[in-house]
Design a protein around this motif. Sequence first.
Motif, mmCIF file in Angstrom:
data_model
loop_
_atom_site.group_PDB
_atom_site.id
_atom_site.type_symbol
_atom_site.label_atom_id
_atom_site.label_comp_id
_atom_site.label_asym_id
_atom_site.label_seq_id
_atom_site.Cartn_x
_atom_site.Cartn_y
_atom_site.Cartn_z
ATOM 1 N N THR A 268 0.840 -1.207 0.000
ATOM 2 C CA THR A 268 0.000 0.000 0.000
ATOM 3 C C THR A 268 0.871 1.252 0.000
ATOM 4 N N TYR A 269 1.923 1.246 0.838
ATOM 5 C CA TYR A 269 2.790 2.426 0.946
ATOM 6 C C TYR A 269 3.453 2.737 -0.404
ATOM 7 N N SER A 270 3.911 1.695 -1.111
ATOM 8 C CA SER A 270 4.529 1.917 -2.435
ATOM 9 C C SER A 270 3.535 2.618 -3.361
ATOM 10 N N HIS A 271 2.277 2.180 -3.336
ATOM 11 C CA HIS A 271 1.271 2.815 -4.199
ATOM 12 C C HIS A 271 1.041 4.272 -3.772
ATOM 13 N N ALA A 272 1.100 4.529 -2.443
ATOM 14 C CA ALA A 272 0.882 5.905 -1.961
ATOM 15 C C ALA A 272 2.031 6.810 -2.411
ATOM 16 N N VAL A 273 3.257 6.308 -2.315
ATOM 17 C CA VAL A 273 4.426 7.103 -2.736
ATOM 18 C C VAL A 273 4.332 7.388 -4.231
ATOM 19 N N ALA A 275 1.635 7.420 -6.072
ATOM 20 C CA ALA A 275 0.511 8.348 -6.322
ATOM 21 C C ALA A 275 0.958 9.788 -6.047
ATOM 22 N N GLY A 276 1.679 9.978 -4.932
ATOM 23 C CA GLY A 276 2.170 11.322 -4.590
ATOM 24 C C GLY A 276 3.093 11.855 -5.673
ATOM 25 N N ALA A 277 3.959 10.992 -6.200
ATOM 26 C CA ALA A 277 4.926 11.423 -7.220
ATOM 27 C C ALA A 277 4.220 11.823 -8.518
ATOM 28 N N HIS A 278 2.997 11.342 -8.714
ATOM 29 C CA HIS A 278 2.270 11.652 -9.947
ATOM 30 C C HIS A 278 1.044 12.528 -9.694
ATOM 31 N N ASP A 279 1.014 13.159 -8.514
ATOM 32 C CA ASP A 279 -0.082 14.088 -8.156
ATOM 33 C C ASP A 279 -1.463 13.452 -8.270
ATOM 34 N N LEU A 280 -1.564 12.198 -7.869
ATOM 35 C CA LEU A 280 -2.865 11.520 -7.911
ATOM 36 C C LEU A 280 -3.450 11.440 -6.510
ATOM 37 N N PRO A 281 -4.774 11.561 -6.363
ATOM 38 C CA PRO A 281 -5.372 11.420 -5.031
ATOM 39 C C PRO A 281 -5.232 9.988 -4.507
ATOM 40 N N PHE A 282 -4.990 9.882 -3.196
ATOM 41 C CA PHE A 282 -4.835 8.570 -2.552
ATOM 42 C C PHE A 282 -5.852 8.501 -1.416
ATOM 43 N N ASP A 332 2.034 -2.669 5.805
ATOM 44 C CA ASP A 332 2.940 -1.530 5.928
ATOM 45 C C ASP A 332 2.139 -0.333 6.431
ATOM 46 N N VAL A 333 2.845 0.748 6.715
ATOM 47 C CA VAL A 333 2.173 1.947 7.230
ATOM 48 C C VAL A 333 2.343 3.086 6.234
ATOM 49 N N THR A 334 1.236 3.708 5.862
ATOM 50 C CA THR A 334 1.270 4.899 5.015
ATOM 51 C C THR A 334 1.048 6.120 5.903
ATOM 52 N N PRO A 335 2.032 7.030 5.953
ATOM 53 C CA PRO A 335 1.875 8.213 6.808
ATOM 54 C C PRO A 335 0.704 9.086 6.352
ATOM 55 N N HIS A 336 0.052 9.730 7.308
ATOM 56 C CA HIS A 336 -1.173 10.491 6.995
ATOM 57 C C HIS A 336 -0.936 11.600 5.972
ATOM 58 N N GLN A 337 0.312 12.117 5.904
ATOM 59 C CA GLN A 337 0.594 13.204 4.951
ATOM 60 C C GLN A 337 0.354 12.771 3.505
ATOM 61 N N ARG A 338 0.379 11.464 3.259
ATOM 62 C CA ARG A 338 0.215 10.976 1.885
ATOM 63 C C ARG A 338 -1.242 10.638 1.554
ATOM 64 N N ILE A 339 -2.141 10.864 2.516
ATOM 65 C CA ILE A 339 -3.539 10.442 2.319
ATOM 66 C C ILE A 339 -4.423 11.652 2.041
ATOM 67 N N THR A 340 -5.096 11.624 0.905
ATOM 68 C CA THR A 340 -5.928 12.757 0.474
ATOM 69 C C THR A 340 -7.180 12.859 1.337
ATOM 70 N N ALA A 341 -7.808 11.718 1.627
ATOM 71 C CA ALA A 341 -9.019 11.715 2.463
ATOM 72 C C ALA A 341 -9.249 10.315 2.996
ATOM 73 N N ILE A 342 -9.920 10.244 4.150
ATOM 74 C CA ILE A 342 -10.322 8.958 4.719
ATOM 75 C C ILE A 342 -11.844 8.901 4.688
#
Length: 368
Positions: A268-273, A275-282, A332-342
């Motif tokens: 999950t974390y790899s996908h979040a990183v 997504a962030g690198a490509h300006d996509l919402p996560f 794995d853990v995805t830090p909250h800074q990488r999450i667009t919305a819950i």
Amino acid sequence: MQRRRYTHPPARNLLAMPVPPVIEWRDGAVRILDQRRLPDAVEVLHCTTVEQVNEAIRTLAIRGAPALGVAAAYAVALAATRVDAPDETTYLERLDHVIDQVIATRPTAVNLAWAAERLRTAAREQPENDIRAIRTSLLDLAHEIAADNEQRHRALAEAGADLFASGQRVLHHCNTGPLATAASYGTALGVLQAANQRHGIEVVVSETRPLLQGGRLTTWELAQWGVPFTLITDSMAADRMRRGHIDAVIVGADRIAANGDVANKIGTYSHAVAAGAHDLPFYVAAPLSTIDFDTPNGDAIPIEERATEEVHGYGDWRWSPSDAPVANPAFDVTPHQRITAIITEHGVHRPPYLESLRRFAAAPDAAA
Ligand code: MRU
């Protein structure tokens, strides 16, 4: 434990079959759809002891955080009918021991401990001082947790559906459908099912090494609903994003810390990183029971380490030397800074999560 085999045709034929419930209480036993065998066969485990339910949980015959909550509740209710004792105090001590064993089966998904602890509290609060009354009240509570699950996931799916627009391609990791919630709707996959009904979208399914929950289970569920999808290996996701073939990402969660850090299936974390690198919402979708306000941040979330064989190979196939050193964290853990919305059953929560989530724990009926 009895294993009831419904059929063993080729996988494609299973799509047309009625699927037994993910978990149900029947005739004093717990019946569990064996997800280890999907999509090749539909088999039901008939568990008459808490040890059998614990084994089903440990080996992922039943899995996914909300479904694990229901499994834990029925495991404790089942144990309550089997534990015997000369008096109520000894009975409660013995039940406590069993509850601890249920909680220890899988440490990351907080729904499991959340449900088991609810039954522990209910047993202690039973006013009638009567073992039979405790047994009845625990089974009633297990049924209540299962029924409540149904309503929560329907609301969650509705709450997130409009985050996606017509024709969008949405990457999804692991399996978060009804198989993972033991309800009619999933979490992240429930949102995508509702989004597809409203707007028409496409799901990009990452297969989810090492146990292939995406490749085996998510594809199976999406095919049954008629939702268009493309299956990719986990390592293809970043490339698909760079080429413009993915518009957003959505995942479920096994535990959300108070600050919004999310533990979910490894990868999950790899996908979040990416997504962030490509300006996509996560996005992350989970019921409130997955939020652990006692855990301040992701570093404090216990991460389950699983058997090395799961990385050495799959099924009967081994591709590495049996003594090759292996790491196998299941989450794995995805830090909250990488999450667009819950997304929860109460709406779409935006940062800062510490405030937005806590507001809902205190007053769940307030507007998002
Ligand atoms: O190891 P699993 O299959 O239990 O892991 C499941 C997940 O990581 C899901 O994404 C999570 O539990 C959310 S399920 C609605």
